[in-house]
Each structure stands twice: as C-alpha cells, then as structure tokens.
Scaffold this motif. Structure first.
Motif, PDB file in Angstrom:
ATOM      1  N   ILE A 134       0.568  -1.166   0.247  1.00  0.00           N
ATOM      2  CA  ILE A 134      -0.158   0.268   0.174  1.00  0.00           C
ATOM      3  C   ILE A 134       1.305   1.225  -0.135  1.00  0.00           C
ATOM      4  O   ILE A 134       0.759   2.325  -0.688  1.00  0.00           O
ATOM      5  N   GLN A 135       1.911   1.308   0.886  1.00  0.00           N
ATOM      6  CA  GLN A 135       2.772   2.191   1.081  1.00  0.00           C
ATOM      7  C   GLN A 135       3.593   2.805  -0.374  1.00  0.00           C
ATOM      8  O   GLN A 135       3.872   4.196  -0.396  1.00  0.00           O
ATOM      9  N   LYS A 136       3.885   1.594  -0.436  1.00  0.00           N
ATOM     10  CA  LYS A 136       4.371   2.309  -2.002  1.00  0.00           C
ATOM     11  C   LYS A 136       3.932   3.133  -2.845  1.00  0.00           C
ATOM     12  O   LYS A 136       4.633   4.083  -3.509  1.00  0.00           O
ATOM     13  N   THR A 137       3.019   3.376  -2.943  1.00  0.00           N
ATOM     14  CA  THR A 137       1.937   4.049  -4.134  1.00  0.00           C
ATOM     15  C   THR A 137       0.531   4.759  -3.371  1.00  0.00           C
ATOM     16  O   THR A 137       0.003   5.340  -4.018  1.00  0.00           O
ATOM     17  N   ASN A 138       1.329   4.454  -2.257  1.00  0.00           N
ATOM     18  CA  ASN A 138      -0.121   5.452  -1.459  1.00  0.00           C
ATOM     19  C   ASN A 138       0.175   5.316  -0.209  1.00  0.00           C
ATOM     20  O   ASN A 138       0.243   5.151   0.611  1.00  0.00           O
ATOM     21  N   PRO A 139       1.674   6.509   0.485  1.00  0.00           N
ATOM     22  CA  PRO A 139       2.023   6.391   1.465  1.00  0.00           C
ATOM     23  C   PRO A 139       1.014   7.582   2.693  1.00  0.00           C
ATOM     24  O   PRO A 139       1.113   6.891   4.017  1.00  0.00           O
ATOM     25  N   LEU A 140       0.259   7.887   2.294  1.00  0.00           N
ATOM     26  CA  LEU A 140      -1.143   9.026   3.152  1.00  0.00           C
ATOM     27  C   LEU A 140      -1.923   7.975   3.531  1.00  0.00           C
ATOM     28  O   LEU A 140      -3.008   8.567   4.200  1.00  0.00           O
TER      29      LEU A 140
END
Length: 97
Positions: free
Chosen positions: A81-87
């Motif tokens: 998830i955090q690779k493309t959507n860190p927030l």
C-alpha cells in the motif's frame, strides 16, 4: 478481448483493518463496500477506504494475484500500500472520474 479485472485492498483507516478482494467492476464493488450494501467482513469492521488496487487483463491472473497476496504477512501488505499510497488516501474518487 479480455475483460479488465482488479485486485484491491480496502482499509478501515491508516494501518487499520485490511480487506483484499478481486472484481471486474471496481467502482461498483467499492461503492458496495462503502455503503455497507452487502453484509460481511467490510460492513462488520467498517472497512470503507480503497487504499490500493492493480489492474489485470485476465481474471485468472487477478484471482491468482489475490490468492498470493492473501498469504502474505500483514506488514508486506502494508508495504505494498505504502509504495503507491503512503498517506493511505482513499482512492475511490480517483477511480470515479
């Protein structure tokens, strides 16, 4: 011509409860989760934010990928998830355009 399919992850919030699924209509399926239209896990645990998805041209590839990710440890899913959507932004409005 193959139909587009999606593997997707929903969350109850940042680092919250995760749900992984596969669908051929991402907008409709996320709308169902968000609205609590169908009884089940996402309704029970208030999992309403689309936080990750990937597109596949073959439903069998999407199902295989979903099964692969379901076996992953939680921290690997969070990293994905955090690779493309860190927030951990809700991506629903992005896919509705």
């Amino acid at each position: 011509m193959d139909k587009i399919s999606y593997v997707y992850m929903m969350a109850s919030g940042m680092y919250g409860t995760l749900y992984l699924g596969v669908t051929s209509n991402l907008v409709r399926r996320v709308w169902q989760h968000r609205g609590g239209v169908v009884d089940g896990f996402t309704k029970q645990y208030h999992v309403k934010q689309l936080v990750w998805f990937e597109q596949h041209t073959d439903i069998y590839a999407a199902i295989t990928r979903e099964k692969q990710i379901k076996k992953w440890r939680r921290d690997w899913k969070i990293e994905l998830i955090q690779k493309t959507n860190p927030l951990w932004r809700d991506l629903f409005l992005d896919i509705c355009v």
